[in-house]
Design an enzyme around this catalytic site. Structure first.
Site, PDB file in Angstrom:
ATOM      1  N   SER A 155       0.789  -1.227   0.000  1.00  0.00           N
ATOM      2  CA  SER A 155       0.000   0.000   0.000  1.00  0.00           C
ATOM      3  C   SER A 155       0.822   1.279   0.000  1.00  0.00           C
ATOM      4  O   SER A 155       0.332   2.324  -0.418  1.00  0.00           O
ATOM      5  CB  SER A 155      -0.947  -0.007   1.194  1.00  0.00           C
ATOM      6  OG  SER A 155      -0.229  -0.192   2.383  1.00  0.00           O
TER       7      SER A 155
ATOM      8  N   HIS B 154      -5.557  -3.460  -2.460  1.00  0.00           N
ATOM      9  CA  HIS B 154      -5.219  -2.531  -3.554  1.00  0.00           C
ATOM     10  C   HIS B 154      -5.185  -3.225  -4.908  1.00  0.00           C
ATOM     11  O   HIS B 154      -4.808  -2.612  -5.908  1.00  0.00           O
ATOM     12  CB  HIS B 154      -3.873  -1.852  -3.294  1.00  0.00           C
ATOM     13  CG  HIS B 154      -3.892  -0.950  -2.111  1.00  0.00           C
ATOM     14  ND1 HIS B 154      -4.323   0.359  -2.169  1.00  0.00           N
ATOM     15  CD2 HIS B 154      -3.571  -1.176  -0.813  1.00  0.00           C
ATOM     16  CE1 HIS B 154      -4.250   0.904  -0.972  1.00  0.00           C
ATOM     17  NE2 HIS B 154      -3.797  -0.011  -0.126  1.00  0.00           N
TER      18      HIS B 154
ATOM     19  N   LYS C 158     -11.811   0.611  -1.464  1.00  0.00           N
ATOM     20  CA  LYS C 158     -10.814   1.310  -2.286  1.00  0.00           C
ATOM     21  C   LYS C 158     -11.335   1.432  -3.719  1.00  0.00           C
ATOM     22  O   LYS C 158     -12.203   2.245  -3.965  1.00  0.00           O
ATOM     23  CB  LYS C 158      -9.480   0.611  -2.130  1.00  0.00           C
ATOM     24  CG  LYS C 158      -8.967   0.926  -0.727  1.00  0.00           C
ATOM     25  CD  LYS C 158      -7.748   0.245  -0.256  1.00  0.00           C
ATOM     26  CE  LYS C 158      -7.425   0.825   1.117  1.00  0.00           C
ATOM     27  NZ  LYS C 158      -6.708  -0.102   1.976  1.00  0.00           N
TER      28      LYS C 158
END
Ligand SMILES: *Cc1c(COP(=O)(O)O)cnc(C)c1O
Length: 395
Positions: free
Chosen positions: A181, A220, A251
């Site tokens: 991340s 992610h 996200k």
């Protein structure tokens, strides 16, 4: 020292400030998106993980409104006490299909997922092997587990294998972010997969028990890698029964919450033992409806992901051309190496004054301070152009 002794906290706070580690929250007065408003001023936003620009997408908002009309707002209880609706079930079916696994379970957040699932799957007598750059929620999940945690060097599969071979444990659980991340690089999943497969004492045949489990955090990667399906698809790997995948809706999917996907038994085990699932109120149905809409949207509109990657390449090229070091970035997360904490704060502040929002990331989030740029599908060519221009003045 008394609990109400304010001196203790003021000394600690002063020490934080002295080290340039004091943090403050900024208050946005607009939806999350490529442009945001803070204190009445507009900024181009390179700080969010809203990779596909779905956080303010009308399809998600519409689905959420309809669900609110039908199911109301609060859920009133945890899922096991009957806080969930048929939308929770629908989302879980969709995720299992999306991930091509037998089963899936929704968690209230990625943080709750990692801190609940890891202790549930790694018990006393087991060993967890964790990449040194794993997300804080994984680190906390390991701390809550009764298993022994062994940290391996970032992306170093040889080191991982040496540690695994010399460790005696009932079960061995490898835990890794698929996209890191703060560095934006991708785990060596192919090597880890092969290692894990070869170490499984009882062979690869399902439903034979295995002693080596791979736990992947796709926070992610979901909506970003492998046509949005995540890291396994990106590497062309199969969702084996000894793999458990976790991902978030918060996200790229623009909503909120998280999921875990895998074979029926491990997911059922997690449902029965993960404390963050059992002891926390279910997500509101309107949030679940938005996650369903987001999954449908990325399957319907692959151009969103193409646009994300085109923007990422444009920004990465532009930043590198200016002579900046973007570390090992391979994804829309583009860190810029900035040296000292002081310099990092200075650069972030200078960008802020030029209307660019890009946060300084400092210890303990990372060892080396940096500016973390995240590019999304919603940024225009002009937005990226302005970022590059703001970075031209050598800092
Ligand atoms: C953001 C993040 C989480 C936490 O997810 P939330 O839904 O924000 O709680 C977990 N793992 C990784 C790698 C993340 O980046």
């Amino acid at each position: 020292m008394l609990y109400n002794d304010k001196v203790m906290f003021s000394i600690s706070l002063r020490s934080l400030k002295g080290k340039n580690l004091f943090r403050e929250v900024k208050h946005r007065n607009s939806p999350q998106g490529p442009k945001i408003i803070i204190d009445g001023k507009e900024y181009i936003n390179f700080s969010s993980n809203d990779y596909l620009g779905l956080a303010n997408h009308h399809d998600l908002i519409k689905a959420s409104r309809l669900a609110m009309d039908k199911f109301g707002l609060g859920s009133g209880a945890s899922r096991l006490i009957c806080g969930g609706s048929i939308l929770h079930e629908e989302l879980e079916k969709k995720i299992a299909e999306f991930k091509e696994t037998e089963s899936a379970l929704v968690f209230n957040s990625g943080y709750a997922a990692n801190t609940g699932i890891i202790p549930a799957i790694a018990d006393e007598g087991d060993a967890i092997f964790s990449d040194e750059f794993n997300h804080a929620s994984i680190i906390d999940g390991c701390r809550l587990s009764k298993a022994k945690t062994i940290v391996y060097k970032h992306k170093d599969t040889d080191h991982l294998e040496r540690l695994i071979r010399k460790t005696k444990a009932k079960h061995k659980i490898i835990v890794t972010d698929s996209v890191f991340s703060m560095d934006g690089d991708i785990a060596s999943l192919k090597e880890i997969y092969e290692l894990c497969a070869s170490l499984n004492l009882y062979g690869r045949g399902y439903p034979a028990p295995t002693n080596c489990l791979l736990y992947i955090d796709d926070a992610h990667a979901t909506g970003v890698l492998g046509n949005g399906k995540g890291s396994l698809v990106h590497f062309g790997l199969k969702p084996e029964p000894w793999i458990i995948q976790m991902g978030t809706f918060s996200k790229a999917l623009g909503s909120f919450g998280a999921f875990v996907a895998g074979s029926r038994d491990p997911i059922n085990w997690v449902l029965n033992t993960a404390r963050s699932f059992i002891f926390s109120t279910a997500l509101p149905s309107c949030v679940i409806a938005a996650s369903i809409a987001a999954l449908e949207l990325i399957e319907k509109k692959p151009e969103l992901i193409n646009r994300l990657w085109a923007n990422r390449d444009k920004a990465a090229k532009g930043i590198t051309k200016l002579g900046y070091n973007i570390i090992e970035s391979e994804t829309p997360i583009i860190p810029i190496k900035t040296g000292s904490i002081k310099n990092t704060l200075k650069i972030s502040q200078s960008l802020f004054e030029k209307g660019i929002f890009a946060p300084a990331i400092r210890p303990p989030s990372v060892k080396e301070p940096r500016i973390r740029i995240t590019v999304t599908a919603a940024h225009s060519d002009e937005d990226i152009g302005r970022l590059i221009k703001a970075l031209v003045t050598k800092m």
